[in-house]
Motif scaffolding. Structure first.
Motif: not given
Length: 134
Positions: A2-3, A24-25, A37-40
């Motif tokens: 994701c990063n 990533a999603l 939070p990571n999913t959002l």
């Protein structure tokens, strides 16, 4: 992943970033669920990439979902919610929904003033976005 996808997106390498952000999603949804939070963040990152690629119709539900999820999880005065609101307002402005963009950015600025230092980068960005909707 994701990063890296977000970094590539910020550098304008949208075609390289998109498959990483989608992967990533999918991973975040599978492991953490929709309201983590990571999913959002992953939803918001993909939505903003879609906006940058010109897919405003595809970006709108993603950015809205990220904002709604952040509001539900963190509340209106959380930094992540404020950032998502700014992104969503920017998207709405680009789609021509300037009145709704103004409303959202106004609410985000009010929340930011309560929560963040006025010279914080997020507040400065919101102020610029507010000026763009005038």
């Amino acid at each position: 992943i994701c990063n890296l996808g977000a970094t590539l997106s910020k550098r304008g390498k949208l075609d390289d970033a998109e498959p990483l952000l989608r992967e990533a999603l999918e991973g975040h949804e599978a492991v953490f669920g929709d309201q983590h939070p990571n999913t959002l963040v992953a939803i918001g990152n993909l939505g903003f990439l879609m906006k940058d690629k010109g897919d405003l119709d595809g970006a709108e539900p993603m950015c809205r979902k990220a904002l709604e999820g952040c509001r539900e999880l963190f509340g209106d005065n959380h930094r992540q919610t404020i950032v998502c609101a700014g992104h969503y307002a920017d998207l709405l402005r680009e789609t021509g929904d300037v009145n709704e963009a103004r409303r959202i950015i106004g609410d985000a600025l009010e929340a930011a003033r309560d929560k963040l230092e006025m010279d914080a980068p997020d507040v400065q960005i919101l102020n610029l976005e507010a000026q763009a909707t005038r």
